[in-house]
Design an enzyme around this catalytic site. Structure first.
Site, short mmCIF file in Angstrom:
data_model
loop_
_atom_site.label_atom_id
_atom_site.label_comp_id
_atom_site.label_asym_id
_atom_site.label_seq_id
_atom_site.Cartn_x
_atom_site.Cartn_y
_atom_site.Cartn_z
CG PHE A 73 -1.89 1.27 1.29
CD1 PHE A 73 -2.75 1.42 0.33
CD2 PHE A 73 -1.75 2.17 2.18
CE1 PHE A 73 -3.70 2.43 0.35
CE2 PHE A 73 -2.47 3.32 2.14
CZ PHE A 73 -3.43 3.50 1.47
CD GLU A 85 -9.15 -0.37 -11.01
OE1 GLU A 85 -9.31 -1.49 -10.56
OE2 GLU A 85 -9.72 0.46 -11.07
CG ASN A 138 -11.56 1.48 -14.84
OD1 ASN A 138 -11.03 2.50 -14.47
ND2 ASN A 138 -12.10 0.28 -14.04
NE ARG A 161 -16.28 1.41 -15.58
CZ ARG A 161 -15.69 2.29 -14.74
NH1 ARG A 161 -15.74 3.67 -15.48
NH2 ARG A 161 -15.23 2.30 -13.55
#
Length: 463
Positions: A202, A288, A290, A292
């Site tokens: 993290f 990541e 996406n 869309r």
């Protein structure tokens, strides 16, 4: 180009897609739930089909009802917007099986990228840097402990099938890992139907930087520069801007080039966003993809002059990209804030209700994407996003001043209603934010500080 497109969504994004279709001469069908029967998208569509009751799982997540609505109305394509079924590979497959074009990447590409563990492995193969941690999922607590001990705390446990800021737990101490591991797996199973998780370092002082990409089905691709989305609460974005401030130009170029390389390597098509974390040393790490349109897409449109929804539709219709990388010339700075019907003083709890007054701001280089209007009922069934205020200016200082000016003009009022506008203005007034030196910890820092005072009881957003 298509003759008719079914819009499988609601709210501001349904209206956004509807307007793009109309500008391209494409007829529209809006699929809607009973809760949205009187919404602007339903009023403005060429056709509207009720697909179920208010509950999402029986309407906007009901793939069979949506496909049947498309078939009955003669729609040739389905635009999923964002959220709901927009990244559901099974839904894209069902559309294809029924002769419908899904406006998005191929189902097998979407499936590979929706699985965060699979996406990490694919991007590692394409040469993108990952945060320290497990590339594959970690099926046992012992494996999670081994990974965490190897990379050092704090770590974050993430659901492989997660998305939308859900399915992740930050762990600061080794003693807390067993409980966090079990809780994240249980939550992932309940929400996503998949309890697989992975563990990574993290990054406590990180920036959330993303790259907008467009790829066609002919092997062509472009990036449209960077956006910074670090102003977040519970991993949900509040303020976004383009280009990402405070980064050396060589870093922005390297991030953009890596993003485009990654999506082309997996055969991506359509509009997508590759997300990264940039650490305190300026090193970037893949987060990541996406598959869309993003909520924050307007800031990229404002600095490039490229209509991303138009391009989505052209690509889905089989048209090769209509421009090349050299044609993309970002200019100026754009900043967007989300106006959510939430109370920041009560941990951003939603405050639904009827809008007695609703007067969005205007003025030069000011854009408001909204489905709200006086008398509109903001119900409790869906996301609390009511509007997006987006501004453009030649430089960042003016853009921030312009956004603050716009927010002072935004009049939103309803019984018991609160909005995020006062909190966003606190963000805009923060010295670190103004200097472009903020991280994903900004919102938590502001929440720990003494707030300047509650929003007016009548619900007006401007002080």
């Amino acid at each position: 180009m298509f003759d008719k497109v079914l819009i499988a969504n609601r709210g501001e994004i349904a209206l956004r897609v509807l307007r793009a279709c109309r500008e391209l001469g494409v007829r529209t069908v809006v699929a809607y739930s009973t809760a949205d029967a009187d919404s602007l998208p339903v009023r403005l569509a060429d056709e509207a089909v009720r697909i179920g009751p208010a509950a999402s799982r029986r309407s906007y997540l009901n793939a069979a009802a949506i496909v049947e609505a498309a078939r009955q109305t003669g729609a040739q394509a389905v635009h999923p917007g964002y959220g709901f079924l927009s990244e559901d590979a099974d839904f894209a497959e069902i559309c294809a099986d029924n002769g419908l074009t899904f406006v998005g990447p191929p189902p097998h590409v979407m499936a590979a990228l929706a699985d965060k563990s699979s996406a990490r492995a694919l991007m590692q193969r394409a040469g993108l840097p990952l945060p320290p941690g497990s590339v594959q999922t970690v099926p046992t607590l012992a494996g999670a402990v081994e990974v965490a001990d190897g990379i050092g705390y704090p770590v974050i446990v993430k659901a492989a099938a997660g998305g939308g800021g859900r399915g992740m737990t930050v762990v600061y101490h080794a003693a807390d890992l067993p409980r966090a591991y079990a809780r994240t797996r249980a939550a992932a199973l309940a929400v996503f139907g998949d309890d697989r998780v992975y563990v990574e370092r993290f990054l406590t002082e990180a920036r959330h930087v993303e790259v907008q990409v467009l790829c066609d089905a002919h092997g062509n691709g472009v990036h449209l520069g960077t956006r910074d989305c670090s102003v977040q609460r519970r991993h949900q974005k509040l303020v976004e801007e383009a280009p990402a401030p405070g980064l050396p130009e060589r870093t922005r170029e390297a991030i953009a080039a890596a993003a485009l390389r990654g999506v082309l390597d997996v055969g991506f098509t359509g509009a997508g966003t590759v997300e990264f974390l940039v650490d305190a040393d300026g090193e970037f790490h893949f987060l990541e993809i996406n598959s869309r349109i993003q909520v924050e897409h307007p800031v990229t449109e404002m600095i490039t002059g490229i209509d991303l929804v138009h391009e989505q539709l052209h690509i889905a219709a089989g048209t090769p990209l209509r421009f090349r990388q050299a044609d993309v010339r970002p200019t100026g700075v754009a900043v967007e804030c989300r106006v959510n019907v939430e109370d920041p003083d009560r941990d951003f709890v939603p405050t639904p209700g009827r809008l007695d007054r609703f007067r969005p701001p205007g003025g030069p280089f000011t854009r408001v994407d909204t489905h709200g209007h006086p008398g509109y009922l903001v119900g409790p069934h869906y996301d609390s996003l009511l509007a997006k205020v987006v501004v453009w200016a030649p430089d960042r200082d003016l853009a921030l001043c312009r956004l603050d000016r716009a927010l002072t003009e935004f009049d939103v009022a309803g019984p018991g209603m609160r909005t995020t506008i006062p909190f966003v203005r606190r963000v805009l007034d923060d010295a670190a934010f103004r200097a472009g030196r903020y991280t994903t910890g900004l919102v938590d820092r502001l929440l720990r500080a003494t707030p300047p005072g509650p929003e007016p009881a009548a619900g007006a957003s401007a002080p």
